[in-house]
Structures are given as structure tokens and as C-alpha cells.
Design a protein around this motif. Structure first.
Motif, PDB file in Angstrom:
ATOM      1  N   VAL A   1       0.815  -1.216   0.000  1.00 24.47           N
ATOM      2  CA  VAL A   1       0.000   0.000   0.000  1.00 24.47           C
ATOM      3  C   VAL A   1       0.845   1.262   0.000  1.00 24.47           C
ATOM      4  O   VAL A   1       1.803   1.394   0.781  1.00 24.47           O
ATOM      5  N   GLY A   2       0.473   2.193  -0.875  1.00 25.43           N
ATOM      6  CA  GLY A   2       1.028   3.532  -0.871  1.00 25.43           C
ATOM      7  C   GLY A   2      -0.076   4.506  -0.491  1.00 25.43           C
ATOM      8  O   GLY A   2      -1.062   4.642  -1.215  1.00 25.43           O
ATOM      9  N   ALA A   3       0.060   5.160   0.660  1.00 24.09           N
ATOM     10  CA  ALA A   3      -0.972   6.079   1.135  1.00 24.09           C
ATOM     11  C   ALA A   3      -0.416   6.896   2.281  1.00 24.09           C
ATOM     12  O   ALA A   3       0.532   6.469   2.953  1.00 24.09           O
ATOM     13  N   THR A   4      -1.000   8.053   2.517  1.00 22.18           N
ATOM     14  CA  THR A   4      -0.643   8.795   3.720  1.00 22.18           C
ATOM     15  C   THR A   4      -1.105   7.985   4.931  1.00 22.18           C
ATOM     16  O   THR A   4      -1.973   7.110   4.815  1.00 22.18           O
ATOM     17  N   GLU A   5      -0.557   8.293   6.101  1.00 18.99           N
ATOM     18  CA  GLU A   5      -0.881   7.505   7.288  1.00 18.99           C
ATOM     19  C   GLU A   5      -2.365   7.560   7.627  1.00 18.99           C
ATOM     20  O   GLU A   5      -2.965   6.538   8.003  1.00 18.99           O
ATOM     21  N   ASP A   6      -2.985   8.740   7.517  1.00 20.07           N
ATOM     22  CA  ASP A   6      -4.396   8.845   7.885  1.00 20.07           C
ATOM     23  C   ASP A   6      -5.294   8.121   6.888  1.00 20.07           C
ATOM     24  O   ASP A   6      -6.265   7.463   7.283  1.00 20.07           O
ATOM     25  N   VAL A   7      -4.965   8.182   5.598  1.00 25.82           N
ATOM     26  CA  VAL A   7      -5.751   7.458   4.601  1.00 25.82           C
ATOM     27  C   VAL A   7      -5.554   5.956   4.773  1.00 25.82           C
ATOM     28  O   VAL A   7      -6.519   5.173   4.662  1.00 25.82           O
ATOM     29  N   PHE A   8      -4.335   5.535   5.066  1.00 21.17           N
ATOM     30  CA  PHE A   8      -4.088   4.111   5.298  1.00 21.17           C
ATOM     31  C   PHE A   8      -4.931   3.593   6.462  1.00 21.17           C
ATOM     32  O   PHE A   8      -5.530   2.504   6.379  1.00 21.17           O
TER      33      PHE A   8
ATOM     34  N   ILE B   1       3.918   0.700   2.392  1.00 24.04           N
ATOM     35  CA  ILE B   1       5.283   0.912   1.911  1.00 24.04           C
ATOM     36  C   ILE B   1       5.711   2.356   2.119  1.00 24.04           C
ATOM     37  O   ILE B   1       6.865   2.651   2.422  1.00 24.04           O
ATOM     38  N   GLY B   2       4.765   3.282   1.951  1.00 25.97           N
ATOM     39  CA  GLY B   2       5.057   4.715   2.056  1.00 25.97           C
ATOM     40  C   GLY B   2       3.878   5.501   1.542  1.00 25.97           C
ATOM     41  O   GLY B   2       2.730   5.041   1.615  1.00 25.97           O
ATOM     42  N   GLY B   3       4.133   6.688   0.998  1.00 26.07           N
ATOM     43  CA  GLY B   3       3.081   7.535   0.480  1.00 26.07           C
ATOM     44  C   GLY B   3       2.554   7.070  -0.862  1.00 26.07           C
ATOM     45  O   GLY B   3       2.985   6.029  -1.388  1.00 26.07           O
ATOM     46  N   PRO B   4       1.608   7.813  -1.459  1.00 25.81           N
ATOM     47  CA  PRO B   4       1.040   7.417  -2.749  1.00 25.81           C
ATOM     48  C   PRO B   4       2.125   7.162  -3.802  1.00 25.81           C
ATOM     49  O   PRO B   4       3.047   7.947  -3.962  1.00 25.81           O
TER      50      PRO B   4
END
Length: 295
Positions: A135-142, A159-162
Motif C-alpha cells: 500500500v502507498g498512502a498517507t498515514e491517515d488514509v491508510f 510501503i510509504g506515500g502514494p
């Protein structure tokens, strides 16, 4: 509960969507000419909407399973015009990270969120809810999408951000397609040198060189099972093309990956471009290029 939309209920998407429904989430699917998976999901409680605009309006989180970035970009363009602010689009395809990062910036400007959650696994694992998600996403979206992803994935790693999930998936597929290219060439050499495919397999199977990918590849090369590993040659070439762009962007020399990409390009450009021409069938194209007739 979050309202979930799903675009692409094919080999992988059907099982994923069925598991989302099984967990109790409201699910909307978009009308499609391939009626069998849509009708099955409707029988399980999904609602069908006529187009992407209606799907966007009916969803808080939309999953996309598409062939690649061009298709994802087209879908996202429509969804972005109709989703309510705060909505999340989750790209489960194997896409070009450069495109994913650009889409994330575009959606952010509209008050929407982009996440990538490419898949690891098979259609059987999709039906069982046992896929892997990178998954690539900001922490809050994750934090928001993880419970939904957990309905169809047994292993979930942020894994990290988008865009980061797509980068990791391409690295994963680099290894997998590398195995396929190596096996195809090794089998051609085994045949032409007189060792033979059966003898080669008897030595490698069960040794340190054995692995899950080897076994599904040999399910066709040795046993003739055309359905042993249902990942198309065209998708393999597409992913290696994306990886080449990723390497160029990072300024990394990648001579091995170029050779792997060319193996699949040779197969696709000499007839392996059909929907049921899968990665293990590369062995036939490499054999033919070396004047070897396979039974």
C-alpha cells in the motif's frame, strides 16, 4: 460503514469484491459487458450502477482493478468529477508510479485522496481473501482503508506515500518475470544440449532453486497445464516497461531488467499477445526462437 465502489470485477476483482460484501460493507459495481461476475455479486447483495459517475456518487472509497495506468487515469478523471470531498480512490492495478503520484496530486487539489494497493497472489487467493497488498498512502488514509483491504488481503504492508505501493509491486514483478525469463532460457538450453526438460526438472524440483513461482511455471512447461499461472505475457511486458521508466527516473542502470523485458517483448511481438497467453508460455517462444520443437 464506508460505502465501497468497485471498478474491474475480473479475475482478481471478483474475489476481492465478494470478500468486501462478505464483511458487510455496502458495495456498488459498475455495469460491464462481462455479466457473469456482476450478476454473481448482485446475487450476494451488491448494487449495480450504470456508469462511473453514478459509482462515484454512491461511494466513499472506490477500488480500481484495471490493466494499467492509461485505463486507471481515464477512470480517475471521471470519478474525480463526481466523488464527494474526502473520498478515496484505491488503485489495485499494477500501474506506473509516475502516473500514480501525478494522480495523487491532482486529487488532493480537489479534496480527494489517492492510494495504491497493488496485489500479490492469484485469483484463487483473491476468492479466499488471502492476497497480499503493498500500500502507498498517507498515514491517515491508510488507517481509513486498511479495514476494507483486510477483507481481501491476508498480508498488508504500508510501503510509504502514494505511489510507493506500485514501486514495490514493480520490484516484486521484476523478480518474478526474471525467474520466468531464466527458466525459459534454461529449458531451451536443457533441450538443445540433450539434458531434457524432465531431467532438468527432476534435479531442480525440491532443491534450493525450487520456489512457488518455479512450480507454477513448470505446471505448464512440464505438465502442460495452460492455466497453471494466469498472468498474461502482455501484462508481464507492460510491468517491465513501467519498471524501466522507474529505473530511468531514479537514474539506475538496469541491464538485467532490460534483458528480461526484451524476452517478453520477443514473445508478445511473435504471437504471444492473446488474453490466454500466460507467462509460463514464454518457454514455447524461447524454444521456437532456438529452433526447438516442443510437444
Amino acid at each position: 460503514m464506508e460505502r465501497i465502489g468497485f471498478v474491474g470485477t475480473g479475475l482478481m476483482g471478483h474475489g476481492m469484491a465478494a470478500n468486501i460484501l462478505g464483511a458487510g460493507y455496502p458495495l456498488a459495481v459498475v455495469a460491464h459487458r462481462n455479466r457473469a461476475p456482476v450478476e454473481d455479486l448482485r446475487s450476494r447483495g451488491a448494487s449495480e450502477v450504470p456508469d462511473l459517475a453514478a459509482l462515484a456518487r454512491a461511494s466513499d472509497i472506490v477500488h480500481i482493478c484495471a490493466p494499467g495506468s492509461p485505463q486507471v487515469e481515464t477512470v480517475v478523471d471521471v470519478l474525480a468529477d463526481h466523488m464527494v470531498e474526502g473520498g478515496v480512490i484505491v488503485d489495485c492495478s499494477t500501474s506506473n508510479p509516475v502516473s500514480t503520484e501525478a494522480l495523487a496530486a491532482k486529487l488532493s487539489a480537489r479534496g480527494l485522496h489517492m492510494a495504491d494497493a497493488p496485489l500479490g497472489g492469484t485469483p484463487v487467493q483473491a476468492e479466499a481473501g488471502e492476497l497480499a497488498a503493498m500500500v502507498g498512502a498517507t498515514e491517515d488514509v491508510f488507517a481509513r482503508i486498511e479495514p476494507v483491504i483486510a477483507t481481501w488481503a491476508k498480508s498488508i504492508v504500508r510501503i510509504g506515500g502514494p505511489g510507493a505501493g506500485h514501486k514495490m509491486k514493480l520490484l516484486n514483478n521484476f523478480l518474478a518475470m526474471g525467474y520466468g525469463a531464466l527458466y525459459a532460457e534454461a529449458l531451451a538450453l536443457a533441450e538443445k544440449s540433450g539434458v531434457g526438460t524432465a531431467m532438468f526438472d527432476s534435479v531442480i524440483r525440491g532443491s534450493r532453486m525450487d520456489c512457488g513461482f518455479y512450480q507454477t511455471f513448470m505446471g505448464y512447461a512440464v505438465d502442460g497445464n495452460r492455466q497453471a499461472h494466469k498472468f498474461t505475457l502482455t501484462n508481464a511486458l507492460k510491468d517491465m516497461t513501467y519498471l524501466a521508466a522507474m529505473a530511468d527516473g531514479a537514474g539506475v542502470a538496469n541491464p538485467v531488467q532490460c534483458a528480461i523485458k526484451n524476452s517478453f517483448a520477443m514473445a508478445v511481438n511473435t504471437g504471444g499477445d492473446g488474453p490466454e497467453d500466460y507467462v509460463p508460455h514464454l518457454v514455447d517462444f524461447v524454444a521456437r526462437a532456438n529452433g526447438i520443437a516442443r510437444d
